[in-house]
Design an enzyme around this catalytic site. Structure first.
Site, PDB file in Angstrom:
ATOM      1  N   GLY A 141     -41.541   1.856 -15.826  1.00  0.00           N
ATOM      2  CA  GLY A 141     -42.503   0.797 -15.569  1.00  0.00           C
ATOM      3  C   GLY A 141     -41.830  -0.369 -14.883  1.00  0.00           C
ATOM      4  O   GLY A 141     -40.659  -0.302 -14.494  1.00  0.00           O
ATOM      5  N   VAL A 190     -37.698   4.593 -19.669  1.00  0.00           N
ATOM      6  CA  VAL A 190     -37.644   5.225 -20.983  1.00  0.00           C
ATOM      7  C   VAL A 190     -36.955   6.581 -20.849  1.00  0.00           C
ATOM      8  O   VAL A 190     -37.305   7.395 -19.984  1.00  0.00           O
ATOM      9  CB  VAL A 190     -39.056   5.407 -21.578  1.00  0.00           C
ATOM     10  CG1 VAL A 190     -38.967   6.006 -22.976  1.00  0.00           C
ATOM     11  CG2 VAL A 190     -39.786   4.063 -21.632  1.00  0.00           C
ATOM     12  N   ASP A 195     -52.114  -4.354 -22.848  1.00  0.00           N
ATOM     13  CA  ASP A 195     -51.848  -3.361 -21.795  1.00  0.00           C
ATOM     14  C   ASP A 195     -52.243  -1.958 -22.255  1.00  0.00           C
ATOM     15  O   ASP A 195     -51.459  -1.006 -22.128  1.00  0.00           O
ATOM     16  CB  ASP A 195     -50.371  -3.394 -21.408  1.00  0.00           C
ATOM     17  CG  ASP A 195     -50.111  -2.743 -20.048  1.00  0.00           C
ATOM     18  OD1 ASP A 195     -51.075  -2.580 -19.277  1.00  0.00           O
ATOM     19  OD2 ASP A 195     -48.956  -2.407 -19.762  1.00  0.00           O
TER      20      ASP A 195
END
Length: 831
Positions: free
Chosen positions: A546, A551, A669
């Site tokens: 992102g 990740v 979000d």
């Protein structure tokens, strides 16, 4: 088309036409029926439509129209059906509209921005059947004389502002409804009405099914004449200022399924006659001043799925009949009363109940072992009572609990070991009792913020941060032996033990995570350990990326070698540091079975001396909802039950964040890539990098300048509004529609005014099957089952549409979303 001089009917509804309604159509003076509903036209209504002197039907709802309604339309005296719902129209209605359009049968202008008063001349539309003006900005006193509208079937005026200045009789219009014998629905909620409900309310039609006057400022007593409305299925007066007794005549409403009188000033007893309502499935009487006993007659309401009597002044014992209602699946809330006695053993019949709250009463005695048979419980609050004795061993079968609060009682004995084995337990409150012995350090007890044992002075051990005394080893004092004998006996054994320990330590040197104690709250990890766990943060282990982070999947050195998800912050990107702080602060305050579980964090430097920050989470083996919907790597797709289950899980998590945790938290979000799935396809909401904790300094300081993701962020964020829980509801609505349709909100098809919200709305109620993702549709063997499935699909899409409307106050409340999705699940599982 303007040359088609004999054209009488033009029907081009539910297409993708843009560019406004063309003025040249006014040349077709023979026009009688004009229907363009659900096209993203934009622009204003051309004045030339006033040339259609033969027009009887004008349908232009959901067309993204702006400006005022041209006055020329109001000269079309033959007009019968007039609908401009769900546009952006402004201005007011002409005072003589009722005289100009005397043949109106259908007037539908809801969800616009119209202002001014509703003209009294509408009383002259004697043929009017459908009158829907909700979700506008109409004001002034409601002075329409409905007595002339004998054919009226539906009146929806909710979400306006009809209060007459300086007066308190805003509901006198009800007097004029007595002649409306065909009235089925009267909805005038959230209109700022002030006044006393007149006795004439009982003169309304016996056909009336829905009466909604909630969220106003009505006061005085509720007339007993209400018992004459024998056709009612839904009766809502919540959030007003009614006082006095609930009339016993309410027991005459034999068809009633939903009764909501919450948040008023009702006093006196709960009428026994409510037990006559055999079809009742939801009863909300919370936040009043009701006293006396809970009537045992409620046990006759065999269809009841949700009951809340919380925040009243009820006394006496809980009638066992209440616990003999297996229908109570959503929940039972009797908290904040003065109830006494013990929990009846009949509670074992509530095997499917999800929520039980008996907190803050005067209940006493031992906690019944029968409670252990309520195996579907996810939320159990017994705090603030006088329970005594030990925690029954039967509690071991309540492994699905996410929250257990038994604080502020007189419970004793040891803390059961099985609490530490429950995988779903996110918060456990044992504080202010008389527990003794060692505090476990596994499961929920490994996370200091996930449990509380304050006020138990005889506990020992546990996490170091609890600062409890060390536990003494068991054993009795014996006569002291001569010292030399002890040396002869013990020394050889001690040497052997020390040698074994030395060998073991040597073998495990450098192979253990950096931990000062196995009982510390979090495992301590270094940059080097995370580098090693991810093979140098290799691309092969990258599972997501992102704006603020990447990740990776990794395996930390530990005994179980379980996979973890390691979120590495891109600190060079503006806002990443604040995102890290926001996420840490959010995780410090929240815990829930449908939230991603955080394992630890790392704030250090890399080998070049640069700042390094990362968060370590439990790994979700089934990826994200986005992957299942849109990744070609996933050959199998989500079925309908899985989708609804996921949506229910997410809604439950959001309900917790907004309404049930200590500090109201806005996620900020919500989107499919942030919804992760475990081995059992249970959904977990993750990524709190944009979260806001309302009412704290974080609300002001954690902002990164970014408010959500395009397509999911609500429109008010785009004009600078602060993040609110209503914004999360909007994002959830878009997420739901994406899950059900399989289409992203930024899909190429959504342009020229068409959005995923409008795409779904236009399919309601009869064309929903056309917008549902093909992989979610299950063919049914019988016509009846197929009909039930279609009804469930329509109900689900309606939730998504209701959550994603532009106006924040009009969005569906998340706690209602949870209940509705659970109801849909219950139906689908029985097909």
């Amino acid at each position: 088309m303007g040359l088609l001089s004999k054209l009488a009917t033009l029907g081009i509804y539910y297409n993708k036409l843009t560019g406004g309604i063309p003025p040249f159509l006014g040349n077709i003076t023979s026009m009688e029926v004009f229907s363009v509903v659900g096209n993203p036209f934009g622009g204003s209504i051309p004045d030339t439509v006033g040339h259609w002197k033969s027009l009887t039907t004008f349908y232009s709802g959901g067309c993204n129209l702006y400006g005022s309604i041209p006055h020329s339309i109001f000269n079309l005296s033959l007009l019968v059906n007039f609908s401009l719902a769900e546009n952006h129209l402004t201005g007011s209605l002409p005072s003589e509209i009722g005289n100009q359009l005397p043949n109106l049968e259908w007037l539908q202008l809801w969800d616009n921005e119209l202002t001014g008063v509703l003209p009294p001349s509408l009383s002259n539309c004697s043929k009017l059947g459908y009158f829907e003006m909700s979700l506008n900005n109409f004001s002034g006193k409601l002075t329409i004389d409905f007595s002339k509208l004998r054919d009226i079937n539906k009146i929806r005026l909710d979400n306006n502002n009809f209060h007459g200045r300086g007066e308190a009789d805003d509901v006198r219009f009800i007097d004029s409804l007595k002649n409306c014998t065909r009235l089925v629905k009267l909805q005038v909620d959230n209109c700022n009405l002030i006044g006393v409900l007149p006795i004439s309310i009982g003169n309304l039609s016996h056909q009336l099914e829905i009466l909604h006057l909630g969220d106003n400022q009505l006061f005085g007593s509720l007339p007993s004449s209400i018992g004459s409305l024998v056709g009612l299925t839904k009766f809502i007066l919540g959030n007003n200022r009614f006082k006095g007794n609930i009339p016993t005549s309410v027991g005459k409403l034999q068809k009633l399924q939903y009764l909501d009188l919450n948040n008023n000033l009702f006093s006196g007893p709960i009428p026994d006659t409510i037990g006559n309502l055999s079809l009742l499935n939801k009863l909300y009487l919370y936040s009043n001043k009701l006293g006396g006993h809970i009537p045992s007659s409620l046990g006759n309401c065999k269809e009841l799925i949700a009951l809340s009597l919380a925040h009243n002044r009820l006394t006496g014992k809980i009638p066992k009949q209440l616990f003999q209602l297996p229908s109570l699946t959503v929940g039972l809330d009797l908290s904040q009363n003065n109830l006494c006695g013990s929990i009846p053993s009949e509670i074992k019949d509530l095997k499917m109940m999800n929520i039980l709250d008996l907190s803050h009463n005067n209940l006493s005695g031992n906690i019944t072992i029968s409670l252990g048979e309520c195996s579907s419980l996810t939320w159990l609050h017994l705090s603030g009572n006088k329970f005594q004795g030990v925690i029954p061993s039967s509690f071991s079968s309540l492994g699905g609990l996410g929250v257990l609060d038994i604080s502020e009682n007189n419970l004793s004995g040891r803390i059961p070991q099985f609490f530490g084995k429950w995988k779903s337990l996110e918060f456990l409150n044992l504080s202010f009792n008389d527990f003794e012995g060692e505090v476990p350090v596994v499961g929920v007890f490994a996370n200091e913020s996930a449990f509380s044992v304050l006020g138990n002075n005889r506990l020992c051990g546990g996490l170091v941060t609890l600062e409890l005394p060390k536990c003494k080893k068991m054993g009795s004092k014996k006569k002291r032996f001569p010292f030399f004998i002890l040396v002869i006996v013990i020394a050889p054994t001690l040497l052997i033990v020390l040698y074994c320990v030395y060998l073991l330590c040597k073998k495990k040197h450098n192979s253990q995570p950096s931990q000062s104690s196995g009982s510390e709250r979090f495992m301590k990890v270094s940059y080097n350990q995370l580098l090693k766990a991810t093979d140098g943060f290799s691309v092969a282990n990258l599972i997501g990326q992102g704006g603020f982070s990447s990740v990776y999947r990794g395996i930390l050195d530990s005994d179980d070698d379980k996979s973890v998800a390691i979120k590495v912050l891109h600190l060079q990107n503006r806002g990443a540091q604040k995102s890290f702080v926001a996420e840490c602060e959010a995780w410090r305050n929240i815990r829930h079975r449908n939230l991603l579980k955080i394992i630890t964090s790392c704030s250090s430097t890399d080998f070049q001396g640069n700042d390094f920050k990362a968060l370590v989470y439990e790994f979700m083996p089934n990826g994200s909802v986005h992957d299942w919907l849109h990744s070609s790597a996933y050959t199998s797709k989500l079925n309908l039950l899985q989708r609804i289950n996921i949506l229910r899980d997410v809604a439950t998590a959001i309900d917790y964040l907004h309404n049930r945790c200590q500090t109201t938290t806005v996620h900020g979000d919500l989107k499919p890539s942030n919804i992760l799935l475990d081995d059992d396809m249970v959904a977990h909401v993750g990524d709190f990098g944009l979260a806001r904790l309302l009412g704290t300094s974080l609300n002001q300081n954690s902002s990164t300048g970014v408010k959500g993701t395009i397509g999911y962020a609500p429109p008010e964020y785009g004009i600078g509004s602060e993040m609110t829980s209503c914004g999360d509801v909007y994002s959830f609505g878009i997420l739901l529609l994406e899950v059900m349709t399989g289409k992203k909100p930024i899909d190429d098809m959504f342009n020229d005014g068409l959005s995923i919200h409008k795409f779904a709305y236009m399919a309601l109620p009869d064309q929903v099957i056309d917008v549902i993702d093909n992989d979610a549709i299950v063919l049914q063997s019988t016509e009846a089952n197929a009909k039930k499935m279609e009804e469930c699909l329509a109900a689900t899409i309606k939730i998504g549409v209701s959550c994603s409307v532009d106006s924040p106050p009009q969005r569906m409340k998340i706690e209602i979303v949870v209940n509705e999705l659970q109801r849909i699940l219950d139906v689908l599982q029985n097909i």
